[in-house]
Design a protein around this motif. Structure first.
Motif, PDB file in Angstrom:
ATOM      1  N   GLU A 209      21.040  15.197  14.999  1.00  0.00           N
ATOM      2  CA  GLU A 209      21.803  14.316  16.010  1.00  0.00           C
ATOM      3  C   GLU A 209      20.581  14.036  17.063  1.00  0.00           C
ATOM      4  N   GLY A 210      19.549  14.834  17.424  1.00  0.00           N
ATOM      5  CA  GLY A 210      18.741  14.427  18.290  1.00  0.00           C
ATOM      6  C   GLY A 210      17.882  15.665  19.098  1.00  0.00           C
ATOM      7  N   GLN A 232      30.464  15.799  19.094  1.00  0.00           N
ATOM      8  CA  GLN A 232      30.528  14.183  18.781  1.00  0.00           C
ATOM      9  C   GLN A 232      31.127  13.876  17.560  1.00  0.00           C
ATOM     10  N   GLN A 493      15.885  12.202  14.675  1.00  0.00           N
ATOM     11  CA  GLN A 493      16.676  12.374  13.370  1.00  0.00           C
ATOM     12  C   GLN A 493      15.705  12.588  12.201  1.00  0.00           C
ATOM     13  N   SER A 501      17.030   7.289  17.255  1.00  0.00           N
ATOM     14  CA  SER A 501      18.214   6.560  18.006  1.00  0.00           C
ATOM     15  C   SER A 501      17.992   7.092  19.672  1.00  0.00           C
ATOM     16  N   HIS A 504      22.220   8.537  20.089  1.00  0.00           N
ATOM     17  CA  HIS A 504      22.386   9.097  19.012  1.00  0.00           C
ATOM     18  C   HIS A 504      22.793   8.318  17.596  1.00  0.00           C
TER      19      HIS A 504
END
Length: 640
Positions: A209-210, A232, A493, A501, A504
């Motif tokens: 996700e990051g 999320q 990612q 991103s 996200h």
């Protein structure tokens, strides 16, 4: 342990188990004459009037109230003629003298009207002045050790967090304030707006996700859980499950470098709405924040909250989370400056040059010597030196002084100095600061001049050259780039496109034009992403989500160029989106930060019961712990 000590400890514990239940809370005592009560609390500091008479405060169980205990030997208490009662009182009088300060005790006695009382409190404890307790009996429930020294000046460390909390009323008050804020959030969302509070799993799986994740190994060889960075993906799954309004006070985990406003585990107020846009979410959150400030602080925030785009705040404040209470604004000035001056402040070719005009307020304005003293000390300090070491060039600093040629702006040349005066209308003692940066659209969270602007304001406040900013200034920051250049400090990612991103990978492009840019120039695409900022602190961020599986997969594979294996880690989410998931949007507020800002604290550690240290350690319980060889074998791990 010594046998005698063990026997003594066992006896004390047995007595504590058999202690009387308190039949009255200190906060509810009344001045009824000759009323027998049992009270529980902590023993305060004794005041001896004579060998046979002393006073001692009993602090309530929540350390909010105190009542005075009067203890006297029987011969000084003619009311008690009964020899049995007299003997008990004599014993209690002696035992109370032997009990250590701060010990939890149970006392029995008679409430009597108190004739007079001093108004002096006990460090924030409310003194009950109308009544006092005539002691009949006392029982120590657990003796406070003599080797722990407690004075008003004692400062306990995180290794003794229990004593920090017990001795610092402001910390206990912060936790109580936080609990009230939690209750308001639940009332506003669940009761008034029909949100459903849903708990989502803490044992998840690793997905890119990051942020870096914490991994939880299992006894099944090669398999591990990951603690969620946020709920999320689960909340998006709920949107496809017919739960149209979700919220949660969620625990989240990120293995990242710690700062004053970050912890490896933290709390989010997390929510999501189906068939909603970013506007719906911002309206909902704004109403909640307005209520929190009104109900808990008695403050009416300006409404509606002002809005600025990402590019606007970066251009005007040099930060994507500006403290707009500081009015110093940034302007572009490279078109005014002579080329030779630009070449002296930066090695860049064709740079953007920005400027701020900075003014000290105290002890007086208009004093160039005062400004020179301030800026010289700052630039030579630990906080200031990194600005001079900027690879794009250090700041060009000029002091406006009407007693010098061109008012101290001579290096700018006559024409540029004149135009600078038209822009800023400077006064004697003002600082003009120039800073160059690469000629490109804004990316990232701040610029060098934005950081310097904030650092100068804070230094001026801390040194008394400026009044501290007051009040609360909320701001919505919108229209963030959908993607940002990837870097080595954030995992992103893991795609091969050189992009990550910004929020996200589930954030939706804002307009049809931004969707088209995904095919031609994705770096220019804007996302429907919004952050709530108050007083320079990002309280939270949210976005409208991608609700089509094909669009989500396209962004992962064609824009971010994630590998097939990485995309496969989101197969569950793609399948959920494919099953007719409705449009949806949401937000997560950092609850620790929100309470910190409301209370005006410097660190989230002040509003968390058991915070981690700067190294991510719980110093009280000494975690994380060392894994034994047996544990390593059990979970199929080995140390390199």
């Amino acid at each position: 342990m010594d046998l005698d000590v063990s026997v003594k400890a066992g006896g004390l514990y047995t007595k504590a188990l058999n202690s009387r239940i308190a039949i009255r809370e200190l906060s509810n005592v009344s001045p009824s004459e000759n009323q027998e009560v049992v009270l529980h609390g902590y023993l305060g500091a004794r005041a001896d009037l004579s060998k046979n008479l002393f006073f001692v405060p009993l602090l309530s169980r929540d350390l909010k109230f105190s009542v005075q205990i009067v203890s006297s030997a029987p011969k000084k208490s003619p009311n008690y003629r009964d020899p049995i009662i007299s003997g008990k009182i004599d014993s209690a009088h002696g035992r109370l003298k032997q009990i250590e300060l701060n010990s939890p005790i149970a006392v029995r006695g008679v409430l009597k009207k108190r004739e007079s009382a001093t108004s002096k409190g006990l460090g924030g404890v409310t003194k009950i002045k109308t009544v006092e307790l005539d002691l009949w009996d006392v029982q120590c429930l657990n003796e406070f050790p003599q080797d722990i020294i407690v004075t008003p000046e004692t400062v306990f460390s995180l290794e003794q967090r229990h004593l920090q909390l017990r001795s610092d009323k402001s910390l206990r008050d912060a936790l109580a304030f936080r609990a009230r804020a939690t209750n308001i959030c639940r009332d506003e969302l669940a009761i008034k707006n029909d949100f459903v509070e849903v708990e989502t799993p803490l044992l998840f799986k690793s997905t890119p996700e990051g942020a870096r994740e914490f991994i939880v190994p299992t006894r099944r060889k090669g398999l591990a859980y990951a603690l969620p960075q946020s709920p999320q993906q689960f909340k998006q799954i709920l949107m496809a499950s017919g739960i149209s309004k979700y919220f949660q006070i969620a625990r989240c985990f990120r293995d990242e470098d710690l700062r004053a406003d970050r912890q490896p585990e933290f709390t989010q107020l997390d929510l999501e709405m189906a068939f909603a846009t970013g506007e719906d979410i911002m309206k909902c959150i704004e109403a909640l924040v307005l209520r929190l400030w009104k109900d808990l602080l008695g403050v009416d925030l300006p409404s509606p909250f002002p809005r600025m785009t990402y590019q606007q705040v970066m251009s005007s404040y040099g930060s994507d989370k500006p403290d707009v209470r500081y009015e110093t604004l940034i302007s572009r000035v490279e078109y005014l400056l002579p080329a030779d001056l630009i070449s002296k402040i930066t090695p860049l070719s064709n740079p953007i040059v920005e400027a701020i005009n900075f003014r000290l307020q105290k002890p007086s304005t208009g004093d160039p010597a005062q400004t020179r003293k301030f800026i010289s000390a700052f630039m030579n300090s630990v906080e200031g030196r990194p600005f001079d070491e900027n690879a794009e060039g250090g700041p060009g600093i000029f002091i406006y002084d009407s007693g010098k040629p061109l008012q101290g702006l001579q290096p700018l040349g006559f024409e540029a100095a004149e135009q600078i005066e038209d822009i800023y209308s400077p006064e004697d003692g003002d600082l003009l600061i120039l800073q160059a940066r690469t000629n490109a659209v804004h990316a990232g969270g701040s610029t060098a001049l934005g950081n310097l602007r904030l650092a100068l304001n804070r230094a001026a406040v801390s040194q008394g050259y400026k009044d501290p900013p007051h009040g609360f200034m909320p701001l919505w920051v919108t229209d963030f780039p959908l993607f940002s250049p990837s870097n080595t400090t954030e995992p992103g990612q893991g795609g091969a496109a050189g992009l990550a991103s910004t929020h996200h990978p589930f954030t939706s492009p804002k307009t049809p034009e931004d969707v088209d840019l995904l095919l031609t120039d994705p770096a220019k695409a804007i996302g429907e992403h919004y952050d709530l900022v108050i007083n320079g602190v990002e309280l939270g961020g949210g976005s409208r989500r991608i609700h089509h599986a094909a669009m989500q997969e396209f962004i992962m594979t064609e824009v971010l160029k994630m590998s097939a294996g990485r995309v496969g880690e989101f197969a569950h989410l793609l399948e959920v989106l494919r099953a007719g998931c409705p449009p949806h949007a949401g937000i997560a507020l950092g609850f620790d930060r929100l309470v910190t800002v409301m209370l005006g604290r410097e660190s989230v550690r002040d509003v968390i019961a058991f915070p981690k240290s700067g190294k991510g350690e719980d110093l009280l319980v000494q975690s994380p712990g060392v894994m034994s060889e047996e544990v390593l074998r059990t979970y199929h791990l080995r140390l390199e």
